[in-house]
Design a protein around this motif. Structure first.
Motif, PDB file in Angstrom:
ATOM      1  N   ASP A 108     -24.907 -23.299  -0.805  1.00  0.00           N
ATOM      2  CA  ASP A 108     -24.796 -24.695  -0.419  1.00  0.00           C
ATOM      3  C   ASP A 108     -24.347 -24.766   1.037  1.00  0.00           C
ATOM      4  O   ASP A 108     -23.715 -23.847   1.549  1.00  0.00           O
ATOM      5  N   LYS A 109     -24.656 -25.889   1.671  1.00  0.00           N
ATOM      6  CA  LYS A 109     -24.277 -26.055   3.075  1.00  0.00           C
ATOM      7  C   LYS A 109     -22.777 -26.169   3.265  1.00  0.00           C
ATOM      8  O   LYS A 109     -22.293 -26.090   4.380  1.00  0.00           O
ATOM      9  N   ASN A 110     -22.033 -26.346   2.187  1.00  0.00           N
ATOM     10  CA  ASN A 110     -20.581 -26.456   2.330  1.00  0.00           C
ATOM     11  C   ASN A 110     -19.894 -25.092   2.245  1.00  0.00           C
ATOM     12  O   ASN A 110     -18.683 -25.020   2.162  1.00  0.00           O
ATOM     13  N   LYS A 111     -20.665 -24.012   2.289  1.00  0.00           N
ATOM     14  CA  LYS A 111     -20.108 -22.663   2.253  1.00  0.00           C
ATOM     15  C   LYS A 111     -20.492 -21.933   3.533  1.00  0.00           C
ATOM     16  O   LYS A 111     -21.635 -21.974   3.961  1.00  0.00           O
ATOM     17  N   VAL A 112     -19.534 -21.252   4.131  1.00  0.00           N
ATOM     18  CA  VAL A 112     -19.763 -20.518   5.370  1.00  0.00           C
ATOM     19  C   VAL A 112     -19.265 -19.090   5.172  1.00  0.00           C
ATOM     20  O   VAL A 112     -18.130 -18.879   4.759  1.00  0.00           O
ATOM     21  N   PHE A 113     -20.124 -18.125   5.456  1.00  0.00           N
ATOM     22  CA  PHE A 113     -19.742 -16.719   5.397  1.00  0.00           C
ATOM     23  C   PHE A 113     -18.816 -16.420   6.571  1.00  0.00           C
ATOM     24  O   PHE A 113     -19.002 -16.913   7.685  1.00  0.00           O
ATOM     25  N   HIS A 114     -17.812 -15.578   6.345  1.00  0.00           N
ATOM     26  CA  HIS A 114     -16.815 -15.233   7.358  1.00  0.00           C
ATOM     27  C   HIS A 114     -16.772 -13.719   7.523  1.00  0.00           C
ATOM     28  O   HIS A 114     -16.745 -12.980   6.544  1.00  0.00           O
ATOM     29  N   LEU A 115     -16.793 -13.272   8.770  1.00  0.00           N
ATOM     30  CA  LEU A 115     -16.709 -11.845   9.063  1.00  0.00           C
ATOM     31  C   LEU A 115     -15.712 -11.650  10.201  1.00  0.00           C
ATOM     32  O   LEU A 115     -15.776 -12.354  11.215  1.00  0.00           O
ATOM     33  N   ALA A 116     -14.798 -10.703  10.052  1.00  0.00           N
ATOM     34  CA  ALA A 116     -13.837 -10.362  11.098  1.00  0.00           C
ATOM     35  C   ALA A 116     -14.133  -8.949  11.586  1.00  0.00           C
ATOM     36  O   ALA A 116     -14.320  -8.041  10.777  1.00  0.00           O
ATOM     37  N   ILE A 117     -14.197  -8.790  12.916  1.00  0.00           N
ATOM     38  CA  ILE A 117     -14.507  -7.495  13.515  1.00  0.00           C
ATOM     39  C   ILE A 117     -13.554  -7.253  14.693  1.00  0.00           C
ATOM     40  O   ILE A 117     -13.008  -8.192  15.265  1.00  0.00           O
ATOM     41  N   PRO A 118     -13.372  -5.984  15.065  1.00  0.00           N
ATOM     42  CA  PRO A 118     -12.498  -5.692  16.206  1.00  0.00           C
ATOM     43  C   PRO A 118     -13.224  -5.883  17.534  1.00  0.00           C
ATOM     44  O   PRO A 118     -14.447  -5.749  17.615  1.00  0.00           O
ATOM     45  N   CYS A 119     -12.443  -6.170  18.571  1.00  0.00           N
ATOM     46  CA  CYS A 119     -12.994  -6.191  19.920  1.00  0.00           C
ATOM     47  C   CYS A 119     -11.986  -5.594  20.885  1.00  0.00           C
ATOM     48  O   CYS A 119     -10.790  -5.572  20.617  1.00  0.00           O
ATOM     49  N   LYS A 120     -12.497  -5.104  22.010  1.00  0.00           N
ATOM     50  CA  LYS A 120     -11.617  -4.480  23.001  1.00  0.00           C
ATOM     51  C   LYS A 120     -11.246  -5.415  24.133  1.00  0.00           C
ATOM     52  O   LYS A 120     -10.259  -5.200  24.816  1.00  0.00           O
ATOM     53  N   VAL A 161     -11.026 -14.466  19.042  1.00  0.00           N
ATOM     54  CA  VAL A 161     -11.967 -15.546  19.329  1.00  0.00           C
ATOM     55  C   VAL A 161     -12.825 -15.756  18.091  1.00  0.00           C
ATOM     56  O   VAL A 161     -13.142 -14.803  17.365  1.00  0.00           O
ATOM     57  N   THR A 162     -13.175 -17.009  17.847  1.00  0.00           N
ATOM     58  CA  THR A 162     -13.986 -17.370  16.680  1.00  0.00           C
ATOM     59  C   THR A 162     -15.270 -18.016  17.171  1.00  0.00           C
ATOM     60  O   THR A 162     -15.247 -18.881  18.052  1.00  0.00           O
ATOM     61  N   PHE A 163     -16.394 -17.595  16.561  1.00  0.00           N
ATOM     62  CA  PHE A 163     -17.706 -18.105  16.952  1.00  0.00           C
ATOM     63  C   PHE A 163     -18.451 -18.718  15.770  1.00  0.00           C
ATOM     64  O   PHE A 163     -18.286 -18.273  14.630  1.00  0.00           O
ATOM     65  N   ASN A 164     -19.300 -19.669  16.090  1.00  0.00           N
ATOM     66  CA  ASN A 164     -20.333 -20.114  15.170  1.00  0.00           C
ATOM     67  C   ASN A 164     -21.482 -19.132  15.377  1.00  0.00           C
ATOM     68  O   ASN A 164     -22.195 -19.189  16.378  1.00  0.00           O
ATOM     69  N   PHE A 165     -21.639 -18.213  14.444  1.00  0.00           N
ATOM     70  CA  PHE A 165     -22.646 -17.159  14.521  1.00  0.00           C
ATOM     71  C   PHE A 165     -23.820 -17.557  13.633  1.00  0.00           C
ATOM     72  O   PHE A 165     -23.831 -17.252  12.443  1.00  0.00           O
ATOM     73  N   PHE A 166     -24.751 -18.304  14.179  1.00  0.00           N
ATOM     74  CA  PHE A 166     -25.944 -18.742  13.447  1.00  0.00           C
ATOM     75  C   PHE A 166     -25.570 -19.488  12.164  1.00  0.00           C
ATOM     76  O   PHE A 166     -26.206 -19.323  11.129  1.00  0.00           O
ATOM     77  N   GLY A 167     -24.507 -20.287  12.232  1.00  0.00           N
ATOM     78  CA  GLY A 167     -24.083 -21.075  11.078  1.00  0.00           C
ATOM     79  C   GLY A 167     -22.986 -20.443  10.249  1.00  0.00           C
ATOM     80  O   GLY A 167     -22.484 -21.061   9.315  1.00  0.00           O
ATOM     81  N   ASP A 168     -22.630 -19.224  10.553  1.00  0.00           N
ATOM     82  CA  ASP A 168     -21.532 -18.562   9.867  1.00  0.00           C
ATOM     83  C   ASP A 168     -20.412 -18.283  10.867  1.00  0.00           C
ATOM     84  O   ASP A 168     -20.568 -18.515  12.068  1.00  0.00           O
ATOM     85  N   GLN A 169     -19.286 -17.797  10.376  1.00  0.00           N
ATOM     86  CA  GLN A 169     -18.111 -17.612  11.219  1.00  0.00           C
ATOM     87  C   GLN A 169     -17.876 -16.130  11.483  1.00  0.00           C
ATOM     88  O   GLN A 169     -17.729 -15.342  10.547  1.00  0.00           O
ATOM     89  N   VAL A 170     -17.854 -15.759  12.764  1.00  0.00           N
ATOM     90  CA  VAL A 170     -17.481 -14.404  13.161  1.00  0.00           C
ATOM     91  C   VAL A 170     -16.217 -14.514  14.004  1.00  0.00           C
ATOM     92  O   VAL A 170     -16.175 -15.280  14.968  1.00  0.00           O
ATOM     93  N   VAL A 171     -15.206 -13.758  13.595  1.00  0.00           N
ATOM     94  CA  VAL A 171     -13.939 -13.730  14.316  1.00  0.00           C
ATOM     95  C   VAL A 171     -13.774 -12.329  14.904  1.00  0.00           C
ATOM     96  O   VAL A 171     -13.847 -11.332  14.186  1.00  0.00           O
ATOM     97  N   CYS A 172     -13.576 -12.274  16.206  1.00  0.00           N
ATOM     98  CA  CYS A 172     -13.395 -11.009  16.900  1.00  0.00           C
ATOM     99  C   CYS A 172     -11.920 -10.876  17.264  1.00  0.00           C
ATOM    100  O   CYS A 172     -11.412 -11.623  18.104  1.00  0.00           O
TER     101      CYS A 172
END
Length: 132
Positions: free
Chosen positions: A3-15, A39-50
Motif C-alpha cells: 500500500d502507498k502508506n508503507k515505506v521501506f527503510h534501509l540504513a547504511i554507513p557512510c564516511k 542524512v535521510t533521503f527519499n530514495f525512489f519513494g523509500d527511505q534510505v538513511v546514511c
C-alpha cells in the motif's frame, strides 16, 4: 502488493555526509533530513538513511550478496535513471548489461557505487511477473 502508506527503510554507513548528499542528490534523491551524524533521503519513494560511521565502510565491496536498489517496471524509467547516472558522471561499479539473456527472468541491470562503497543496483525486467 504494498500500500502507498508503507515505506521501506534501509540504513547504511557512510564516511562523509557531504559526499553522500552530493551523490544521492545527483542520483535524483531528495534530501529529507540532515543531522550531525546522518542524512535521510527519499530514495525512489523509500527511505534510505546514511549514518556517519567511517569505521564500518566496506573497503572491498562485492555485488553479491550485499547491495540494494530499484527494480523498475517501466523501461522508460530505467533508461532515464541510466542516462541521468551517465550524464552526471556517477561512478559505475558494473556497467549496464543483460542478465539471464533468453530466459524468462532476463533483465537489464547496472550497478553504481556511492562514496562509501555501498553498491546500488538498478534493473528492469521485460516480463514484470519476474520482479518477485
Amino acid at each position: 502488493m504494498r500500500d502507498k502508506n508503507k515505506v521501506f527503510h534501509l540504513a547504511i554507513p557512510c564516511k562523509s555526509l557531504d559526499e553522500t548528499v552530493d551523490f544521492y542528490e545527483k542520483l535524483g534523491c531528495q534530501l529529507a533530513r540532515r543531522y550531525d551524524d546522518r542524512v535521510t533521503f527519499n530514495f525512489f519513494g523509500d527511505q534510505v538513511v546514511c549514518h556517519l560511521n567511517p569505521d564500518k565502510i566496506d573497503t572491498k565491496p562485492k555485488m553479491y550478496p550485499r547491495h540494494f536498489g530499484i527494480t523498475f517496471t517501466k523501461k522508460e524509467e530505467f533508461d532515464q535513471c541510466l542516462t541521468l547516472a551517465e550524464e552526471r558522471c556517477l561512478p559505475f561499479f558494473q556497467e549496464p548489461m543483460m542478465r539471464f539473456e533468453g530466459r524468462q527472468e532476463e533483465h537489464e541491470t547496472f550497478f553504481l557505487i556511492d562514496p562509501s562503497n555501498n553498491l546500488l543496483e538498478f534493473k528492469y525486467y521485460q516480463d514484470t511477473s519476474m520482479v518477485y
